[in-house]
Design a protein around this motif. Structure first.
Motif, PDB file in Angstrom:
ATOM      1  N   ILE A  60       0.784  -1.454  -0.046  1.00 44.10           N
ATOM      2  CA  ILE A  60       0.000  -0.059  -0.002  1.00 44.10           C
ATOM      3  C   ILE A  60       0.831   1.254   0.143  1.00 44.10           C
ATOM      4  O   ILE A  60       0.646   2.309  -0.828  1.00 44.10           O
ATOM      5  N   GLU A  61       1.784   1.237   0.731  1.00 42.88           N
ATOM      6  CA  GLU A  61       2.727   2.421   0.970  1.00 42.88           C
ATOM      7  C   GLU A  61       3.473   2.690  -0.474  1.00 42.88           C
ATOM      8  O   GLU A  61       3.814   3.756  -0.646  1.00 42.88           O
ATOM      9  N   THR A  62       3.890   1.521  -1.470  1.00 43.90           N
ATOM     10  CA  THR A  62       4.456   1.835  -2.588  1.00 43.90           C
ATOM     11  C   THR A  62       3.540   1.947  -3.630  1.00 43.90           C
ATOM     12  O   THR A  62       4.074   2.137  -4.768  1.00 43.90           O
ATOM     13  N   GLY A  63       2.208   1.791  -3.402  1.00 45.42           N
ATOM     14  CA  GLY A  63       1.144   2.067  -4.307  1.00 45.42           C
ATOM     15  C   GLY A  63       0.799   0.876  -4.921  1.00 45.42           C
ATOM     16  O   GLY A  63      -0.077   1.040  -5.985  1.00 45.42           O
ATOM     17  N   ASP A  64       0.976  -0.179  -4.604  1.00 41.81           N
ATOM     18  CA  ASP A  64       0.678  -1.325  -5.398  1.00 41.81           C
ATOM     19  C   ASP A  64      -0.690  -1.907  -4.494  1.00 41.81           C
ATOM     20  O   ASP A  64      -0.339  -3.022  -3.764  1.00 41.81           O
ATOM     21  N   THR A  65      -1.668  -1.509  -4.729  1.00 36.06           N
ATOM     22  CA  THR A  65      -2.890  -1.750  -4.034  1.00 36.06           C
ATOM     23  C   THR A  65      -3.377  -3.278  -4.433  1.00 36.06           C
ATOM     24  O   THR A  65      -3.894  -4.035  -3.497  1.00 36.06           O
ATOM     25  N   ASP A  66      -3.295  -3.577  -5.619  1.00 36.20           N
ATOM     26  CA  ASP A  66      -3.543  -5.026  -6.244  1.00 36.20           C
ATOM     27  C   ASP A  66      -2.889  -6.073  -5.627  1.00 36.20           C
ATOM     28  O   ASP A  66      -3.364  -7.062  -4.950  1.00 36.20           O
ATOM     29  N   ALA A  67      -1.438  -5.895  -5.395  1.00 36.36           N
ATOM     30  CA  ALA A  67      -0.636  -6.987  -4.601  1.00 36.36           C
ATOM     31  C   ALA A  67      -0.871  -6.803  -3.050  1.00 36.36           C
ATOM     32  O   ALA A  67      -1.025  -8.017  -2.453  1.00 36.36           O
ATOM     33  N   ALA A  68      -1.459  -5.656  -2.556  1.00 39.40           N
ATOM     34  CA  ALA A  68      -1.947  -5.697  -1.106  1.00 39.40           C
ATOM     35  C   ALA A  68      -3.147  -6.346  -1.010  1.00 39.40           C
ATOM     36  O   ALA A  68      -3.292  -7.309   0.034  1.00 39.40           O
ATOM     37  N   VAL A  69      -4.382  -6.127  -1.994  1.00 39.56           N
ATOM     38  CA  VAL A  69      -5.505  -6.985  -1.710  1.00 39.56           C
ATOM     39  C   VAL A  69      -5.159  -8.595  -2.000  1.00 39.56           C
ATOM     40  O   VAL A  69      -5.800  -9.311  -1.240  1.00 39.56           O
TER      41      VAL A  69
ATOM     42  N   VAL B 268     -11.578  -3.857   2.345  1.00 42.85           N
ATOM     43  CA  VAL B 268     -12.856  -3.105   2.062  1.00 42.85           C
ATOM     44  C   VAL B 268     -12.336  -1.669   1.862  1.00 42.85           C
ATOM     45  O   VAL B 268     -12.834  -1.099   1.087  1.00 42.85           O
ATOM     46  N   ALA B 269     -11.507  -1.349   2.769  1.00 38.13           N
ATOM     47  CA  ALA B 269     -10.891   0.078   2.498  1.00 38.13           C
ATOM     48  C   ALA B 269     -10.044   0.171   1.311  1.00 38.13           C
ATOM     49  O   ALA B 269     -10.248   1.509   0.597  1.00 38.13           O
ATOM     50  N   LEU B 270      -9.782  -0.734   0.645  1.00 42.18           N
ATOM     51  CA  LEU B 270      -8.948  -0.764  -0.489  1.00 42.18           C
ATOM     52  C   LEU B 270      -9.969  -0.814  -1.756  1.00 42.18           C
ATOM     53  O   LEU B 270      -9.414  -0.626  -2.909  1.00 42.18           O
ATOM     54  N   GLY B 271     -11.171  -1.086  -1.434  1.00 41.04           N
ATOM     55  CA  GLY B 271     -12.054  -1.293  -2.632  1.00 41.04           C
ATOM     56  C   GLY B 271     -11.951  -2.659  -3.232  1.00 41.04           C
ATOM     57  O   GLY B 271     -12.615  -2.973  -4.089  1.00 41.04           O
TER      58      GLY B 271
END
Length: 223
Positions: free
Chosen positions: A175-184, A209-212
């Motif tokens: 999340i910090e590095t902007g890779d939300t897909d990897a975080a999910v 949920v917060a990441l959509g």
């Protein structure tokens, strides 16, 4: 039985008794030494256990006394002045001291307190892993994301008890590095893992949920 047979039996019994006494005189010292050794070993173990218990009690009292201080700085200073007599005790003391130093805003000091535990071969592996994990957490403001990622990746492997907590930190770094897909994806993996605790699964679900993201249904997620 005739008198002759009776006499022979008595003589035979006397011979056996004499032999037994002879054996006792010749080899009885061996039994005595064994008994003394057993009793001595038991006594030494009792003494050692009592000594270890006394050391643990003294360390616990000293740490409780330090934690009784009202101010964060005072608690950190008091814990710094406590000493431990065993490697395990030193590890526990380091965890407590680093926590107090962190609360007092002394993050660099907390990292330095944990450093010897991360490298000590005298403490169990679990203690070293905990110290490493705590140290990486404390470096979130001072260490770059990729360096922290490598540290947590080394812990996110089978056989490490902190594996899933390391996975959670890796997701936060994503999340910090902007890779939300990897975080999910990581959070979903945590939800699906049978070893994940309910608390960890709740955090993963809330983050998704917060990441959509759209969490897939699991039997334990959200419990």
């Amino acid at each position: 039985m005739s008198d002759t047979d009776s006499f022979i039996d008595e003589v035979t019994e006397e011979v056996r008794r004499d032999r037994l006494y002879g054996y006792l005189k010749r080899y009885g010292w061996i039994a005595a030494v064994m008994i003394i050794g057993i009793v001595g070993a038991a006594g030494f173990n009792e003494y050692r256990n009592a000594q270890a218990e006394a050391q643990a009690q003294a360390l616990g009292d000293a740490m409780l006394g330090a934690l009784a201080e009202n101010e964060d700085d005072a608690r950190a200073d008091a814990l710094t002045g406590v000493t431990a007599d065993t490697p395990e005790g030193a590890a526990v003391l380091a965890f407590m001291t680093a926590g107090a130093q962190s609360q007092a805003g002394r993050v660099e000091a907390a990292i330095e307190t944990l450093q010897p535990i991360t490298q000590s071969t005298d403490v169990p592996l679990m203690y070293r892993q905990i110290a490493t994990f705590k140290s990486l957490m404390l470096q979130s403001e001072t260490q770059d994301a990729e360096t922290r990622r490598q540290g947590f990746q080394a812990m996110a492997v089978p056989g490490v008890r902190l594996r899933l907590l390391a996975e959670e930190q890796l997701a936060l770094i994503d999340i910090e590095t902007g890779d939300t897909d990897a975080a999910v994806t990581r959070f979903q993996m945590i939800l699906d893992d049978a070893e994940a605790t309910p608390g960890l699964q709740r955090r993963a679900l809330q983050a998704m949920v917060a990441l959509g993201g759209a969490p897939e249904a699991t039997e334990t997620a959200g419990e």
